[in-house]
Scaffold this active site. Structure first.
Site, PDB file in Angstrom:
ATOM      1  CD  GLU A   1      -4.593  -9.062   3.116  1.00  0.00           C
ATOM      2  OE1 GLU A   1      -4.422  -9.511   1.977  1.00  0.00           O
ATOM      3  OE2 GLU A   1      -3.684  -8.512   3.778  1.00  0.00           O
TER       4      GLU A   1
ATOM      5  CB  THR B   1      -0.885   0.000   1.253  1.00  0.00           C
ATOM      6  OG1 THR B   1      -1.502  -1.266   1.359  1.00  0.00           O
ATOM      7  CG2 THR B   1      -1.934   1.072   1.179  1.00  0.00           C
TER       8      THR B   1
ATOM      9  N   GLY C   1       2.311  -3.212   8.137  1.00  0.00           N
ATOM     10  CA  GLY C   1       2.461  -3.524   9.556  1.00  0.00           C
ATOM     11  C   GLY C   1       3.893  -3.849   9.912  1.00  0.00           C
TER      12      GLY C   1
END
Lengths: 667, 667
Positions: free
Chosen positions: B428, B146, B185
């Site tokens: 997702e 992303t 993350g």
């Protein structure tokens, strides 16, 4: 580094192609050009205030910092308001929102609820004593009602105040675990007094719930007084700056004069004097409830501003292969989520205006003991509070989700708006309990109808003929929309009433029958609130002093609100074939036509809320649309970046990388 | 003080009056008595582990503490799993959930996504190099996809990897502001590598998105490497322990061998070799997506346990005047909110089991290049992910609101579950994007149907006759429920297809027509997922090895799930008079009958989820029901109570109480 002040080109283009002059709508929403000028003047003062720039941004503060900031900001804004001579309620709100939007007003209950309560519930003598203390903040108080085991059902409170005529004192106790006061705002650390709601016992008889002024902390040292155990209740979903508190009372004595005695009285010998009417205690509760609709509408409006501006800036996926990525606002599904919410935000704001005016118009009579309008005021304020709180808080979350991943960051401002909005579903009367109070009002009105008695003004439409079919045609007239909603209520009210009658017919009690039909009663009450909001929206867009272009845009929104509500709840509208299948096709088709119709004005419409960036506190909702620069700046200033390498790297990760895993001998 | 271990008498009574043996249901849910014993054994180890008792409770920790705790807990649980020899995925999850439920797994992506990605996408030589490094944690990596300006639409990513044959290196850049990697993350502070998704350029040609192994921090000092700007993105709604990060890359060179080359290759001279199929890259994404349904179902299940146990303990308002206050679980409206969600939690868990099995069954073929089942697997995994994430996260919020004020406190555990669950709507694959992929699958199948070609197995029912009416009768047969849902899908699929055809008929392009019908396409896709979940629930309760009592209870829940879904979406079912008005009355009546039927088993049903208190972390959902004691303990230990008088009292309040308001000269 501050984000550039150049306006994002997509946003600039959106603004240039609006079909109406947004200043006209701003004037309509805020009460004319002079009021708008004043609003902007005040917001600008806040924007330029150097003291308010102090400290870290809200999202970066710990709970302790937020609690600290909450206090000084509150006092500072109070001072600003006083210095500027701002007394108008709305103008005071402009200042406070621009200074600390959704950051909680730690002393809000003291000024907003306790001082009015003293004025409304204390005798003149008591007022003379307490008002100056409260106004100078020598006394700081909160409203201590909710207990660990008791919320909306006030009669169930367990805290006791037992009169002892020998010493002319009340003995206060929270006699059980579940009687401990829990939740009152500011109770934990801030206040030194509270207005305690407790069961009064005198002459050995329970007299119901009364209010008592109780000192809980020393006026100088601020330490808890003997018999008082008091503190903060710990972290919550939001309202972190607020020290919602708990209070355990063990045989604390207060003088007889500390019972609020404007209406009920306990004489020196313990004689109890009843209030002239038990309806008089409801005043400030109803007022607070009336203010909630406007306030949750504002939350939704802010969320719409953020998500619609962001959707104009954000691009994703080529609409045609190989082409430029489209603004996500151009996707029908995005419009389908956001535009009905935009319409809802206006609908709820207008409903908030209505209930506010209704209160101001009817309350003086009620305070004088003329209760004709009380049932309607009560039902409307309860229903609109519950309906708007549910609708707007769910709407804020939808707006957040429409911003994708970035909506989940505190940088978007949206999570903060949500956690500030959603408790409105619970406080000042749990929503479902309120909805069933509305249902009770509707059942009473329905039985008047059955008995040929005159109906309250807000439910005149219950007289309508249920066998009538909809007048809906191609043009989707607002009048036909209103009739459809009223038809739905009428059918559901009759349905709920029949449910109750059927069960009574089976030999059950009135009470059992009611309890077996509460789902249907809820459906009827919800439909009633919905119908009212639609009708009120239609009335508002019909007002004479709107210019035609603005009226056109608002009318599209109003029609969308009505049509979307029908499509979303279609089953309740068509069970009795009120619409034929052609009419359903028309409504379904009109929904997407309206999305297209509103599209060019979407950004101008949210601009018309005229919220300055200081209110929105959002990287996504900025007026200039410089979203990515703002998100990057937000990231760079994250407190976790103050150290390049975190201690956890040395403490845990490095040892865990060693072959002998020496970490685990340390833990 | 710990809350008493005596079980609240209301809860004890609830348990004693269940009509089924909850151990049977527990065995059914967790795969038999041996598996249940193992599960409890592992959970008990966590409960008794002294190291895991360290530190403050989650709600009381600052973000910095949470980030720190996240790392050591993660490593500690890894070690426990290794020491205990626990390799089974579910058993590992029992340990992790009991140790740190909803606290985020800071290294989760490294172990859960990066190591599988290396196995699936790296060449054998690369695997030999990187797998040992990754497994020993010398390399810690995350998945950097992303970007600030780009999410679900992967082709739109802007980060570039340009091959330089002179040095046999790739030159990496995030060439614009919107190209900055944002959100991965662990990227901010934890990792020293990432698998970078970037546009490959070689021989002057763009080759699309490929994966590159990129080192971002020094392996010893952990400082960022030259050309790398990296950090945490700041506080979010939840996942506070996770250092979601940003990454700006300025002309960083990596060796040619760092492109993951199992399928695509860049040779030394820059020649590009295409993968045998571009479908092979989807494996780990589909796997992750398949796991989401079960995980959001667990969130909803936990929320149901908490809210239903609390509703059995909480009492409010006399049902008959003067009587005892009723358990709020006895209110029909409370049941109306909670029981359909309880049913939903089972429905979604069973749907999660289905998609998991489906993946395991079909994926080996796909990995071998046989793609027959890929469209179905893709549609089902996308649809169930989106449908379950929306349904379950909204459901968790409803459960929270059903707990009134206390639900808003972190003491309830519910806000934490919500903020952990809701991002599943976005990550997702953004839910709406996925829903439209399902719609695309449905449109393809519909056109097969029109052309007389055979249909995929999951949409066989599209062949049904739309003029047929419902078989629904008094007993509300499960078969008739399934048919109703399938009828709804079939109608909505035809409706969406007609919408597209009509617009093409007006001379618009296929693409324009699609974009003008996405709301209808969404309705069709949503209905398809809903129908599948209902059918799968019906199949599950029909399994042979269930004992009769358990089957009866599950059948009630299954019927409730079906009936409630119809009533809530009634318009979509009855527009074509599929149900007559008598059948609607039956369904409406059955809804309340089922609430009554489930009521005596509600507590036993949530007990059957067998979540230990260490997983729930909730004062309201405790097995022993000692809710008020736990809330009182929670309050007393609030960090704000560490000081009896806060500094803000001395700094702001005391000065503000002075007549000369000396506070304001200080600010």
């Amino acid at each position: 580094m501050e984000a550039s002040s150049e306006v994002n080109s997509d946003l600039a283009r959106e603004r240039s192609r609006a079909t109406f002059d947004k200043e006209n709508l701003i004037n309509f929403l805020y009460g004319g050009p002079a009021a708008v000028r004043k609003k902007r003047y005040l917001e600008n003062i806040i924007k330029q205030d150097p003291v308010l720039q102090r400290g870290r941004r809200w999202a970066f503060q710990s709970r302790e910092e937020r609690a600290d900031t909450g206090v000084w900001k509150h006092l500072y804004v109070d001072k600003l308001q006083a210095d500027l001579g701002v007394t108008d309620v709305k103008e005071r709100e402009y200042l406070r929102d621009a200074a600390a939007a959704h950051e909680g007003y730690v002393l809000g209950l003291h000024f907003g609820m306790i001082i009015p309560t003293i004025k409304n519930q204390a005798s003149e003598e008591q007022q003379k004593k307490w008002l100056p203390m409260a106004e100078s903040m020598r006394m700081i108080a909160t409203y201590a009602q909710t207990e660990l085991g008791h919320g909306t059902f006030i009669r169930g409170l367990e805290t006791t105040a037992t009169y002892d005529p020998k010493t002319e004192e009340f003995i206060l106790n929270t006699p059980t675990l579940s009687a401990i006061k829990y939740w009152p705002g500011g109770l934990g650390k801030t206040v030194n007094h509270c207005v305690l709601m407790a069961q009064l016992f005198t002459e050995g008889v329970s007299r119901g719930i009364h209010m008592f002024m109780v000192q809980v902390r020393d006026l100088d040292s601020h330490l808890p007084l003997p018999g008082i155990e008091i503190g903060d209740i710990g972290p919550k979903f939001g309202f972190e700056e607020m020290d919602n508190g708990y209070l355990k009372i063990d045989n604390v004595r207060i003088p007889r004069e500390n019972m609020l005695m404007k209406y009920s009285k306990v004489l020196k010998d313990g004689t109890y004097q009843q209030p002239p009417s038990d309806k008089l205690a409801y005043g400030s509760m109803v007022l607070l409830r009336c203010s909630i609709t406007a306030s949750v509408a504002k939350c939704l409006a802010e969320a719409c501003v953020i998500s619609i501006r962001y959707s104009a800036v954000r691009r994703q996926t080529e609409i045609s292969p190989g082409g430029e990525e489209a603004q996500i606002l151009d996707y029908q599904t995005q419009q389908y989520h956001l535009f009905p919410l935009l319409a809802t935000s206006f609908a709820m704001q207008f409903a908030g205006n209505f209930i506010d005016d209704f209160y101001r118009e009817k309350y003086p009579d009620i305070a004088k003991g003329r209760f004709d309008f009380l049932p309607q005021l009560h039902a409307m304020s309860a229903g609109l509070k519950a309906f708007s709180a549910w609708t707007c808080s769910a709407g804020v979350e939808t707006c957040r989700q429409c911003c994708g991943g970035h909506g989940y960051s505190h940088a978007s401002g949206l999570p903060k708006i949500y956690v500030d909005c959603t408790p409105a579903c619970t406080y000042e009367g749990e929503n479902m309990v309120l909805m069933l109070q509305v249902a009770r009002f509707l059942m009473k009105e329905y039985s008047k109808l059955m008995n040929g008695q005159p109906l309250s003004s807000v439910v005149q439409f219950l007289k309508c003929d249920l066998t009538m079919k909809s007048c809906m045609a191609e043009e989707v007239a607002l009048k036909c929309l209103v009739l459809a909603y009223q038809h739905r209520v009428t059918r559901l009210v009759a349905d709920a009433a029949n449910c109750i009658q059927d069960i009574i017919g089976e030999g059950k009690s009135q009470q059992e029958a009611w309890n077996s039909c509460t789902v249907r009663l809820f459906w009827a009450a919800r439909a009633f609130c919905h119908a009212f909001v639609v009708e009120n929206f239609v009335n508002t867009v019909s007002e004479k002093h709107l210019d035609e272009k603005t009226r056109e845009v608002l009318t599209s929104l109003c029609r969308l609100y009505g049509v979307h509500g029908i499509i979303t709840n279609l089953g309740e509208f068509i069970q009795d074939d009120f619409f034929n299948s052609e009419q359903i096709q028309i409504l379904s088709h009109t929904l997407t036509v309206l999305l297209r119709e509103i599209r060019p004005n979407a950004v101008a419409l949210v601009d018309a809320y005229d919220f300055p960036d200081t209110v929105l506190q959002s990287c996504l909702g900025r007026f200039d649309g410089q979203v990515y620069q703002a998100l990057y700046d937000y990231a760079k200033s994250s407190p976790l970046n103050e150290k390049e390498v975190l201690d956890s790297y040395y403490k845990y990760i490095k040892p865990a990388q060693m072959p002998n895993k020496e970490l685990f001998s340390r833990l």
